[in-house]
Scaffold this active site. Structure first.
Site, PDB file in Angstrom:
ATOM      1  CB  SER A  82      -0.897   0.028   1.233  1.00 30.94           C
ATOM      2  OG  SER A  82      -1.592  -1.180   1.364  1.00 30.94           O
TER       3      SER A  82
HETATM    4  N1  SAH Z   1      -0.562  -5.352   3.959  1.00 32.31           N
HETATM    5  C1  SAH Z   1       0.215  -5.585   2.756  1.00 32.31           C
HETATM    6  C2  SAH Z   1      -0.468  -5.145   1.476  1.00 32.31           C
HETATM    7  C3  SAH Z   1      -1.724  -5.876   1.233  1.00 32.31           C
HETATM    8  S1  SAH Z   1      -2.052  -6.280  -0.435  1.00 32.31           S
HETATM    9  C4  SAH Z   1       1.593  -4.933   2.860  1.00 32.31           C
HETATM   10  O1  SAH Z   1       1.868  -4.251   3.833  1.00 32.31           O
HETATM   11  O2  SAH Z   1       2.389  -5.167   1.949  1.00 32.31           O
HETATM   12  C5  SAH Z   1      -3.401  -7.366  -0.090  1.00 32.31           C
HETATM   13  C6  SAH Z   1      -2.984  -8.794   0.223  1.00 32.31           C
HETATM   14  O3  SAH Z   1      -4.153  -9.509   0.610  1.00 32.31           O
HETATM   15  C7  SAH Z   1      -2.419  -9.538  -0.983  1.00 32.31           C
HETATM   16  O4  SAH Z   1      -1.142 -10.030  -0.692  1.00 32.31           O
HETATM   17  C8  SAH Z   1      -3.423 -10.657  -1.213  1.00 32.31           C
HETATM   18  O5  SAH Z   1      -2.834 -11.859  -1.677  1.00 32.31           O
HETATM   19  C9  SAH Z   1      -4.031 -10.842   0.164  1.00 32.31           C
HETATM   20  N2  SAH Z   1      -5.350 -11.469   0.175  1.00 32.31           N
HETATM   21  C10 SAH Z   1      -6.365 -11.339  -0.731  1.00 32.31           C
HETATM   22  N3  SAH Z   1      -7.420 -12.073  -0.360  1.00 32.31           N
HETATM   23  C11 SAH Z   1      -7.094 -12.683   0.818  1.00 32.31           C
HETATM   24  C12 SAH Z   1      -7.762 -13.596   1.690  1.00 32.31           C
HETATM   25  N4  SAH Z   1      -9.012 -14.032   1.442  1.00 32.31           N
HETATM   26  N5  SAH Z   1      -7.117 -13.989   2.799  1.00 32.31           N
HETATM   27  C13 SAH Z   1      -5.850 -13.565   3.081  1.00 32.31           C
HETATM   28  N6  SAH Z   1      -5.167 -12.733   2.285  1.00 32.31           N
HETATM   29  C14 SAH Z   1      -5.769 -12.299   1.153  1.00 32.31           C
END
Ligand code: SAH
Length: 231
Positions: A82
């Site tokens: 993000s």
């Molecule tokens: N917090 C992260 C950025 C998040 S990007 C950072 O600091 O880098 C969103 C993430 O959520 C992605 O890696 C994606 O694979 C994950 N994601 C999407 N759906 C999900 C689910 N149902 N359960 C767990 N993770 C999930």
């Protein structure tokens, strides 16, 4: 006595290495001042954490030079880290206290978890893309976040064995707030999540001492969608 490296090449290598090391710290300080503090984030713990955590080590080499820019960046597997301001603002809004147990959904690069690890007692983070879960766990351990656990799995299920949590933060957007996660929130706890499909609102859920849930919308955001788990 020799004060300088003997050859011009060694001298310029030293200079480059020195400047590079200084540069990351300087870039990070500027990022916090111009992108985060100046836009209204005041929480001293959040600002300190973001000044210290080497964000450039959370992104792939190919985009490393952009690590301190005012935008999200690709981290592979179609996912993103993000924008720094969003991390700062959401973490401030989460209002984490030192004794707290925090659940994060969407570990991604592990950067948000690294910020949380400096504010909370324990952090549990769930990532659905297995290689990302593995890589970010290793990275977090290397960078001294020994109080973070990462699970490869479906965030919709939460982490029932460790529930309830003082704070829950979603960094992927579900179409609506998963009820199971509200169930795993402590009385007196707070959950924040981007909610919606293409465009989302950042929603803040508070559960009062009696377990009554209230909801308010904070501001519009754009996150990757939270994908339904494979059964
Ligand atoms: N917090 C992260 C950025 C998040 S990007 C950072 O600091 O880098 C969103 C993430 O959520 C992605 O890696 C994606 O694979 C994950 N994601 C999407 N759906 C999900 C689910 N149902 N359960 C767990 N993770 C999930």
């Amino acid at each position: 006595m020799q004060l300088w490296p003997s050859s011009p090449l060694a001298f310029s290598l030293c200079l480059t290495a020195g400047l590079e090391a200084q540069d990351w710290t300087g870039m990070r300080a500027r990022m916090v001042t111009t992108q985060i503090e100046r836009r209204g984030v005041k929480h001293p713990g959040v600002l300190a954490a973001m000044r210290e955590i080497p964000r450039h080590l959370f992104v792939p080499e190919a985009v490393r030079s952009s690590a301190y820019e005012d935008r999200p960046l690709p981290i592979g597997h179609g996912q993103t880290i993000s924008q720094p301001y969003i991390v700062g603002s959401m973490t401030e809004l989460l209002d984490v206290k030192p004794g707290h147990k925090v659940l994060e959904i969407g570990t991604g690069s592990g950067y948000q978890a690294a910020v949380l690890c400096r504010l909370a007692a324990r952090v549990f983070s769930i990532e659905i893309v297995e290689p990302l879960a593995r890589e970010s766990y290793a990275r977090l351990q290397t960078l001294g976040c020994g109080n973070v656990r990462v699970r490869a799995g479906d965030g919709y299920l939460g982490w029932p064995e460790e529930a309830p949590f003082d704070r829950i933060i979603l960094t992927a957007a579900p179409p609506e707030i998963p009820q199971e996660l509200i169930r795993q929130l402590k009385n007196g706890g707070r959950l924040i999540a981007p909610v919606g499909r293409q465009w989302q609102d950042l929603v803040v859920i508070d559960k009062d001492a009696a377990g009554k849930v209230s909801e308010r919308v904070q501001y519009p955001v754009v996150f990757v969608p939270m994908v339904p788990g494979r059964k």
